[in-house]
Design an enzyme around this catalytic site. Structure first.
Site: not given
Ligand code: BES
Ligand code: MN
Ligand code: ZN
Length: 498
Positions: A259, A264, A271, A282, A341, A343, A345
């Protein structure tokens, strides 16, 4: 790059720089050291006791230069008794010594090769290099003034040939350094396009096959989830596909899937502001995958390894994807977005499908996936989810060997129901409880039953404070375990095929 590592057969007395003196319990100099001048040992042992170094691993102190030695200073470090000490102890002691040397302004460090029961000298040399390089890592690219000196040269005094250990130690430490550097880069300077550009350059440099999918190609492919995550940013998403093919004797095929959210913000499911700057990290999973692939040609493992990195920036603009959106993933399964959020996965869903299509026998994904995993295990280690026991056991063995903390977490079937959606095949979140497990169960939907490992590195990927093996910021967690794991996997595949 970085620290030069050499060997020397000169006696310790003759070497300049910061010379390490390993100390065993009761404050004695390690028995493997010999001095031509016997009074030196006495002098050192008296000084060591005076500064309180008793031989425990983790202890260390700088001693002034002494008559009869060329050293600029001595660095006494606890190393435990010769019979009890492990490679982990050597790695830690090397880190302590390197830090003390740097603090004292030393740029040249000398380590006598110490014996470790039941361990080859090359492995000890490897641990010395790793401890030294990792501990003195810094990310000061964007500072006008370098704040302190660094270790320019590490000399290992060895009778035996330890070149192989030095080589592998450098290779692995440079892989970790590479991953840390990428992860520490801020979102404005490292976006998905730039990340894919770096992957391309690395591939040319070390000799990997490389394909990069930009937005148009992702559309052609049908990677609806990656496209959705990236659509709220003007910096468009990318899918990077690197392949390492051994020159001969392929024993197996593995995909490492990372990933890489270069920033993010949470997207429309924004967030909280506090701590959001850390979300430049991230992409630690993707960075780890690139770092491992970069090291593979030199390691010459008999495995075909695919490195697949899904890169996007998760921002909320007028074109951003929304809660309630239904995405068509590369697999054909549809997903209802509950939280933008969640994202990671989504990116991994498409990346895993892509990996399955490469015909690999094992999928391994690495991701800063859930805060919940960090809450469960803390910053110390990552959660491991597995659909294959053999792979899981080898991964945990690898982690233990290299000294990274990884811990198994369950894939409880009952929780799968929480991912059901009214209007799509799946939804992308299932509430607050067990969020790390639910995320893993979501990913499993895209593995098509293949043996699969999932590493949730949300906790250990980023250090809030500096530690023994590095400063605050990116840690490169996972890189060393993955390299060791691939070695073990190749070994096991070899024994199966034989
Ligand atoms: N990148 C975060 C996870 C994360 C959190 C990594 C803290 C490192 C430190 C991920 O994309 C995320 O936002 N996850 C959500 C999932 C939730 C919406 C189900 C989370 O953990 O809160
Ligand atoms: Mn997120
Ligand atoms: Zn994320």
């Amino acid at each position: 790059m970085g620290t030069e590592v050499v060997t020397s057969s000169e006696p310790l007395e003759r070497l300049a720089g910061s010379v390490v003196i390993p100390i065993v319990p009761e404050g004695a100099v390690d028995g493997s050291l010999s001095f031509r001048n016997a009074s030196l040992r006495n002098w050192i042992e008296r000084s060591v006791r005076a500064v309180g170094v008793t031989g425990r691993v983790g202890q260390g102190a700088v001693l002034p230069p002494c008559e009869g030695m060329a050293a600029d200073r001595l660095i006494a470090v606890g190393l435990g008794g010769a019979a009890q000490r492990t490679l982990t102890d050597v790695r830690r002691a090397a880190a302590v010594a390197a830090k003390l040397a740097v603090e004292a302004g030393g740029q040249s460090l000398v380590w006598p090769l110490v014996p470790v029961a039941g361990v080859r000298d090359t492995s000890v040399a490897h641990a010395l290099v790793e401890g030294t390089v990792l501990a003195t890592y810094r990310f000061h690219r964007y500072r006008s003034v370098e704040s302190a000196a660094r270790i320019e040269r590490l000399t290992i005094t060895a009778g035996a040939d330890v070149e192989a250990g030095i080589h592998s130690g450098r290779l692995v430490s440079e892989a970790v350094t590479f991953a840390r550097d990428l992860t520490n880069e801020p979102g404005n300077l490292l976006n998905p396009e730039r990340l894919s550009g770096i992957a391309w350059e690395v591939a040319q440099e070390v000799g990997l096959e490389c394909a990069i999918y930009d937005r148009a190609l992702l559309e052609e492919l049908g990677a609806g989830a990656i496209l959705a995550v990236g659509q709220g940013s003007v910096r468009e998403p990318r899918l990077v596909h690197l392949i390492y093919r051994p020159k001969e004797g392929v024993r197996g095929r593995v995909a490492l899937v990372g990933k890489a959210v270069t920033f993010d913000s949470g997207g429309l499911s924004l967030k909280p502001a506090e701590g959001m700057e850390r979300m430049k990290g991230d992409m630690a999973g993707g960075a780890a995958v690139l770092a491992v692939l970069r090291a593979l040609p030199a390691l010459e493992l008999p495995l075909e390894v695919h490195g697949i990195v899904a890169a996007a920036e998760n921002l909320p603009d007028g074109n951003a994807f929304r809660p309630g959106d239904i995405l068509c993933t590369l697999s054909g399964k549809t997903v209802e977005v509950i939280s933008t959020d969640a994202e990671g996965r989504l990116l991994l869903a498409d990346a895993l499908t892509f990996a399955v299509r490469q015909g690999v026998e094992l999928l391994v994904d690495v991701a800063t996936l859930t805060g919940a995993c960090a809450v469960a295990l803390g910053r110390g280690g990552s959660g491991v989810f597995a659909s294959d026991e053999r792979a899981r056991d080898l991964l945990l063995q690898a982690a233990a060997e290299v000294g990274e903390r990884m811990w198994p977490l369950p894939l409880w079937e009952e929780y799968r129901d929480q991912l059901r959606s009214e209007h799509a095949d799946l939804k992308n979140t299932a509430g607050r409880w067990g969020a790390a497990i639910n995320a893993a169960l979501f990913l499993r939907e895209f593995t098509e039953g293949r043996p699969w490992l999932h590493l949730d590195i949300a906790g250990p990927a980023w250090a809030e404070q500096g530690g023994l093996f590095g400063p605050a910021g990116a840690t490169g967690h996972g890189v060393r375990t993955l390299i060791r794991f691939l070695e073990l996997w190749a070994g096991w595949r070899g024994s199966e095929l034989a």
